[in-house]
Design an enzyme around this catalytic site. Sequence first.
Site, PDB file in Angstrom:
ATOM      1  N   ASN A 212      14.711  -6.897 -11.661  1.00  0.00           N
ATOM      2  CA  ASN A 212      14.983  -8.272 -12.094  1.00  0.00           C
ATOM      3  C   ASN A 212      13.991  -8.667 -13.190  1.00  0.00           C
ATOM      4  O   ASN A 212      13.150  -7.866 -13.595  1.00  0.00           O
ATOM      5  CB  ASN A 212      14.913  -9.231 -10.900  1.00  0.00           C
ATOM      6  CG  ASN A 212      13.570  -9.154 -10.209  1.00  0.00           C
ATOM      7  OD1 ASN A 212      12.540  -9.450 -10.803  1.00  0.00           O
ATOM      8  ND2 ASN A 212      13.573  -8.735  -8.951  1.00  0.00           N
ATOM      9  N   LYS A 291      19.554  13.259 -12.112  1.00  0.00           N
ATOM     10  CA  LYS A 291      20.236  12.210 -12.872  1.00  0.00           C
ATOM     11  C   LYS A 291      21.758  12.373 -12.748  1.00  0.00           C
ATOM     12  O   LYS A 291      22.286  13.473 -12.959  1.00  0.00           O
ATOM     13  CB  LYS A 291      19.810  12.284 -14.337  1.00  0.00           C
ATOM     14  CG  LYS A 291      20.300  11.119 -15.145  1.00  0.00           C
ATOM     15  CD  LYS A 291      19.823  11.162 -16.570  1.00  0.00           C
ATOM     16  CE  LYS A 291      20.538  10.088 -17.356  1.00  0.00           C
ATOM     17  NZ  LYS A 291      20.400  10.253 -18.788  1.00  0.00           N
TER      18      LYS A 291
END
Length: 400
Positions: A212, A291
């Site tokens: 955030n 990934k």
Amino acid sequence: MAQSVFSGKRIVIGVCGSIAAFKVAGWASELAKDEALVSVVMTGSAREFVTPLTFAALSGNEVHTAMFGAGREEVMAHISIGRDADAILIAPATANAMARLAAGMADDLLTTAVLASRARVLICPAMNPRMYDHPATRRNLQMLRELGYWVIDPESGMMACKEEGEGRLAEWDTVREHLARSLTPQDLLGQRVLVTAGPTREPLDPARFLSNRSSGKMGYALARAAFRRGAEVILVSGPTALPCPAGVTRENVRTACEMRERVLAHADGCSVIVKAAAVADYRPEILHEHKVKKEQIAKELVLEKNPDILHELGRRKRPGQVLVGFAAESRDLADEGLKKLNRKNLDLIAVNDIGGARTGFEAETNQILLISRTGSEKLPFTSKAHTADLLWDRIVRLLP
Ligand code: C5P
């Protein structure tokens, strides 16, 4: 904005003969900019490195160098300089100056001014690492601490003499915080406080995470202010770009689960806990070891709930412990804040309006709505540093 803690304070800087004297000229300038009344005393050997003119120009005041002079002011300077000081900063402090201070000598203007003063004396050693490590220097340092002087440890690194080790003058950021502490009422002395700050990062794979906009500025300002007011401060911080405030013990974490582990480890030993961190409410259910190829990323990210650390702290709060939460809201601030205060068993909640451009996330300024068990209060729009002090003013009143 609030006044600087240095504004109007009489600060004596005692400069000794070390190559690091030039750095202290910059400190005098910083203090003068913060409206401190800076008086500089230079020893004879300090004047071999930097001229009094440099310090006079940067401090905005005449520099004292001589113990004996013909005028009445000069005759009494050795007493008045120390007597009128709010703090005395000896920087750079040489091995020689520390030996003379440890012995209680008064054979020049600086040592005499120190003896004539009852102000806090802060000593910033700077010397060759072997000189610093010598048993005689170590003994003198110990004696200075016993006399109540604050020694600000030097740093390690490459020295002007091309030797590496401990003995490099402490950085201004560190010295400023200790000096600020010496000038601040110590209403948190003896308190151990825990502050959390910053966002958490919830990894999806080695390259990606959920997070955030929290910058950590509010939590760091709270930690810095608590140290200045005398507290022992533990800062559990999510990833931020901010340097650790001087005097604060920082523990870096990444995820909410890591934050919970560190916070619970410290919670019982703290009298105040301020949870300014913006903890992610959810984390990806699966953490991929490698990934994920973009073609394989699922359209829907499956999330799992993170532990609510503050809620857990509220449940296990011990009598007398003060628990402060933060809430980032964009509407119904008062209602949402009150609900959280009750649900999480808090003593105080600081509600941030994240809708405004100059409040909440990332901003240098803030305006918070404070809700306690007895009522609510809107703090003024001001810097996060000032907001932190206003918050501590309220927290101090809640301490048993
Ligand atoms: O419920 P909400 O997330 O809005 O509450 C915010 C407060 O709760 C903040 O003080 C934050 O640090 C804390 N919190 C927490 N653990 C979570 C989520 C929030 O400690 N998982």
